[in-house]
Design an enzyme around this catalytic site. Structure first.
Site, mmCIF file in Angstrom:
data_model
loop_
_atom_site.group_PDB
_atom_site.id
_atom_site.type_symbol
_atom_site.label_atom_id
_atom_site.label_comp_id
_atom_site.label_asym_id
_atom_site.label_seq_id
_atom_site.Cartn_x
_atom_site.Cartn_y
_atom_site.Cartn_z
ATOM 1 N N ASN A 51 -11.894 2.383 -9.665
ATOM 2 C CA ASN A 51 -10.706 3.245 -9.660
ATOM 3 C C ASN A 51 -10.509 4.003 -10.965
ATOM 4 O O ASN A 51 -9.933 5.080 -10.979
ATOM 5 C CB ASN A 51 -9.462 2.410 -9.334
ATOM 6 C CG ASN A 51 -9.374 1.151 -10.166
ATOM 7 O OD1 ASN A 51 -10.315 0.377 -10.255
ATOM 8 N ND2 ASN A 51 -8.233 0.948 -10.796
ATOM 9 N N GLN B 298 -11.052 3.062 -3.116
ATOM 10 C CA GLN B 298 -11.263 4.388 -3.717
ATOM 11 C C GLN B 298 -12.388 5.167 -3.045
ATOM 12 O O GLN B 298 -12.503 6.380 -3.256
ATOM 13 C CB GLN B 298 -11.581 4.252 -5.216
ATOM 14 C CG GLN B 298 -10.443 3.694 -6.050
ATOM 15 C CD GLN B 298 -9.233 4.614 -6.114
ATOM 16 O OE1 GLN B 298 -9.288 5.791 -5.733
ATOM 17 N NE2 GLN B 298 -8.118 4.087 -6.587
ATOM 18 N N CYS C 134 -0.736 1.107 -24.001
ATOM 19 C CA CYS C 134 0.676 1.432 -24.018
ATOM 20 C C CYS C 134 1.230 1.877 -22.675
ATOM 21 O O CYS C 134 2.425 1.909 -22.486
ATOM 22 C CB CYS C 134 0.956 2.509 -25.053
ATOM 23 S SG CYS C 134 1.262 1.787 -26.662
ATOM 24 N N GLY D 19 -4.207 3.158 3.047
ATOM 25 C CA GLY D 19 -3.832 4.444 3.626
ATOM 26 C C GLY D 19 -3.467 5.524 2.621
ATOM 27 O O GLY D 19 -3.890 6.672 2.742
ATOM 28 N N HIS D 20 -2.712 5.150 1.601
ATOM 29 C CA HIS D 20 -2.159 6.187 0.727
ATOM 30 C C HIS D 20 -3.171 6.779 -0.245
ATOM 31 O O HIS D 20 -2.856 7.721 -0.957
ATOM 32 C CB HIS D 20 -0.924 5.659 -0.017
ATOM 33 C CG HIS D 20 -1.213 4.695 -1.110
ATOM 34 N ND1 HIS D 20 -1.148 5.044 -2.433
ATOM 35 C CD2 HIS D 20 -1.585 3.395 -1.077
ATOM 36 C CE1 HIS D 20 -1.450 3.984 -3.173
ATOM 37 N NE2 HIS D 20 -1.716 2.976 -2.372
ATOM 38 N N GLY E 184 -3.952 -2.348 0.394
ATOM 39 C CA GLY E 184 -5.288 -2.732 -0.062
ATOM 40 C C GLY E 184 -5.303 -4.148 -0.631
ATOM 41 O O GLY E 184 -6.240 -4.912 -0.395
ATOM 42 N N THR E 185 -4.264 -4.482 -1.366
ATOM 43 C CA THR E 185 -4.195 -5.812 -1.981
ATOM 44 C C THR E 185 -4.199 -6.907 -0.921
ATOM 45 O O THR E 185 -4.898 -7.906 -1.051
ATOM 46 C CB THR E 185 -2.928 -5.921 -2.859
ATOM 47 O OG1 THR E 185 -3.000 -4.919 -3.867
ATOM 48 C CG2 THR E 185 -2.820 -7.286 -3.511
ATOM 49 N N THR F 213 4.815 -7.578 13.482
ATOM 50 C CA THR F 213 4.908 -6.385 14.320
ATOM 51 C C THR F 213 4.216 -5.199 13.651
ATOM 52 O O THR F 213 4.353 -5.008 12.439
ATOM 53 C CB THR F 213 6.385 -6.050 14.589
ATOM 54 O OG1 THR F 213 6.962 -7.149 15.282
ATOM 55 C CG2 THR F 213 6.537 -4.786 15.429
#
Lengths: 391, 276
Positions: A150, A178, A324, A199-200, A71-72, A236
């Site tokens: 997100n 998202q 944190c 994809g993920h 995505g980035t 590729t």
């Protein structure tokens, strides 16, 4: 211990159907789709079929899809391409609540001398459209607005914004990482010029993303190399992942209705169950315009990392907007942009569901989380004061 | 995911001494909700200023809770004077170490203890000690200086990990860098006392220097050191652990231990090893 996975906005389980379809491409079907011989060429054919499946999910044409690594990369490619195509224009318009893939890039562009307008949101995370429209000028090279946030799941009216941009001759990109697979998208009926996906996030593999570029949109490649993707992205092809993404697109398309009924009902059950049992807890974000799978809940007077680690002890996976957990000291930029007070921002937890979650799992969380919050509040020096004030 | 030691996990999941003391002799409060962590420490002392009970309330992440819990365990049974010697490093060490990004949790423990002791002694709270350098987290130059010196910090990033300064807008990064240069660039001036030390003062200072500075360094290499006697300017020590068998221990003794003691106590000292 059973894992209860409620962190699907971070990543999703690769659907077994997807894995099965990918496996041969790691072993016997290892050919290069660009090869002249039929051993590789056959793979090329199968990639075309996968591309059609992904295009089908978006209402796009297959040639409007460019595969990327994530995505980035898609976001970077889209924004850089628009800047390169419009060298006279020096302004980018985006929002204050984008994912770092867009936010950090835009902050970097400021250093390169571009003007970037970050459009604010209100307390519910809704975009200030008047502000957005006022700041779109003749100098604007691209407007980039995420489809769904997100952290909160809040949906932005990207189709409306895209139409407004089109009327003024400004390119429009949306980071839909998202949104794709969770809500219906039909690009054939929209004015969106470019759209990023990953994809993920939709039960496909990691390491594959895509950028939709509407036919006729001015474009220049980010990765320059071979002729792959019609010269728009060298390198590729990640054949197994492209096959997997194609199957994942089919999978989420088949389950779109379930996502928006059963999964949504589970999300609502989780939300009402927790809010009913825990005082001083509120939902962050516009409850009316949200992804069906996301719930971001602020538990006041406790800190997110502590909640996450105690939930981890019960096998429950979620994530937090707390400082944190992010490695920085400031809580989530999204919650801060919404004006969520520090008392709540530090203790905000994001639950994001998927098709694989069950009612039993949700009930388990509703049973085990409230005692964790109670326990941490008993330790917190602010809790007693808060109780006294409201008593 | 943060990598925590088993000891940190244990103190987080089973914190010791949670709560408050209704008739506490001293209370130290540090941090705020905006900062993301806060600690309120309660102490109960006996007539000899021995800490007979300690309780805490903490808002914060796992390591903040663990540091608070560890601190109470460390100070119960100690005299106020002994407790005063505890540094953030001791707290971190007690927990088997903290991730670098979480060192500020141990600093919070030390600061709360310091505040509680000031409170007990009726000293004015040192709230506005120094100039605020980091506006986002309200950290002063004095706090930054002290932390840089005690922990030998060399970068702005380190300072952020320890006291949070510089973790917000980033406007103070240059000012922090200047403080680091000032503290670490120049060798610290030996704290040479104006008048001659009494023997007992000298021994205390030597012990303090061994505890705070020297022992932690030796322990990194599996060694240790024991103070046997102080005779005039002669400091008699025994090397322990790996140092006892290490051929380089004479070099360590002369170059490191002696120079450190000269720097921190008085420049006349000479260190000698007592053979077993």
């Amino acid at each position: 211990m059973k894992t209860i996975y409620l962190d699907n906005n971070a990543t999703t389980r690769v659907a077994p159907e997807v894995v099965a379809e990918m496996l041969p491409y790691f072993s016997e079907r290892y050919g290069n789709p660009s090869s002249m011989h039929s051993f590789g060429g056959q793979v090329g054919k199968e990639l075309r079929a996968a591309r059609e499946k992904l295009a089908g999910l978006l209402g796009a044409r297959p040639e409007e899809i460019i595969y990327t690594s994530c995505g980035t990369e898609s976001d970077n490619t889209a924004i850089r391409a628009a800047l390169a195509a419009n060298p006279g224009r020096r302004q980018v318009v985006t929002t204050r609540v984008e994912h770092p893939a867009v936010k950090s890039l835009c902050e970097h562009l400021v250093k390169e001398g571009y003007r970037v307008t970050f459009v604010p949101v209100d307390q519910s995370g809704r975009l200030d459209l008047d502000y957005l429209y006022e700041h779109m000028t003749e100098d604007t090279a691209i407007v980039s607005v995420m489809w769904a946030n997100n952290e909160t799941g809040v949906l932005f009216p990207v189709e409306q914004i895209a139409r407004f941009a089109k009327e003024r001759g400004i390119a429009f990109h949306t980071d839909a990482v998202q949104a794709v697979g969770k809500i219906p998208i039909d690009l054939s009926a929209s004015a969106i010029d470019m759209l990023s996906l990953s994809g993920h996030k939709l039960h496909g593999p990691k390491g594959i993303g895509a950028l939709y570029v509407r036919k006729g949109t001015k474009f220049s490649p980010f990765l320059i190399g071979g002729h792959q993707e019609s010269g728009r992205r060298g390198g590729t092809e990640n054949t197994a992942a492209i096959i997997g993404l194609g199957r994942a697109a089919e999978f989420v398309s088949d389950h779109m209705e379930e996502e928006n009924t059963r999964v949504k009902a589970l999300r609502d059950r989780l939300e009402s169950g927790l809010l009913g049992r825990v005082s001083h807890a509120v939902v962050n974000g516009d409850p009316e315009n949200r992804l069906p799978n996301t719930s971001n809940i602020a538990f006041e007077f406790v800190e997110g990392e502590s909640i996450l680690l105690m939930m981890d002890g019960h096998g429950i996976c979620a994530s937090s907007g707390s400082a944190c957990t992010s490695g920085s000291l400031e809580p989530s930029h999204v919650l801060r942009a919404m004006g969520v007070p520090y008392t709540a921002a530090h203790g905000s937890i994001r639950f994001s569901l998927s098709l694989y979650n069950t009612e039993e799992e949700i009930d388990y969380v509703v049973e085990h989380l409230p005692p964790i919050i109670e326990r941490l509040r008993q330790m917190s020096p602010f809790w007693q004061n808060a109780c006294e004030k409201t008593a | 995911m943060w990598e925590y030691t088993d000891k940190v996990k244990d103190h987080f999941l089973n914190p010791r001494n949670v709560g408050s003391i209704a008739d506490a002799d001293a209370i130290g409060e540090i941090g705020s909700m905006a900062c993301g962590d806060a600690l309120k420490l309660y102490l109960k002392l006996d007539e000899n200023e021995k800490i007979v009970d300690a309780k805490f309330q903490t808002f914060g992440c796992a390591s903040a809770i663990a540091s608070s819990s560890a601190l109470t365990e460390m100070i119960i049974g100690k005299s106020l004077k002994e407790a005063e010697q505890i540094t953030n490093d001791h707290i971190a060490e007690y927990l088997g170490g903290l991730p670098k990004e979480k060192m500020h949790c141990s600093v919070m423990g030390r600061d709360a203890l310091e505040k509680a002791i000031s409170c007990y002694r009726g000293e004015p709270a040192k709230v506005v000690e120094g100039q605020v350098v980091c506006e986002c987290f309200g950290v002063t130059d004095v706090q930054i200086e002290r932390t840089v010196r005690e922990n030998h910090l060399t970068s702005v990033e380190d300072v952020t990990d320890y006291v949070k300064a510089g973790g917000g807008c980033g406007n103070c990064h240059d000012a922090i860098a200047e403080i680091i240069d000032r503290v670490m660039g120049k060798s610290p001036k030996p704290k040479k006392p104006a008048e001659k030390l009494t023997n007992i003062q000298k021994i205390r200072m030597i012990e303090d220097a061994l505890d705070r500075e020297i022992r932690p360094e030796l322990k990194k290499d599996g060694g240790d050191i024991e103070l046997v006697d102080v005779d005039g300017e002669r400091v008699l020590v025994k090397m322990r652990g790996r140092c006892a068998t290490c051929t380089a221990s004479q070099v360590t003794l002369k170059h490191y231990v002696e120079s450190k003691l000269r720097e921190l106590v008085t420049p006349e000292l000479a260190v000698e090893e007592v053979q077993p």
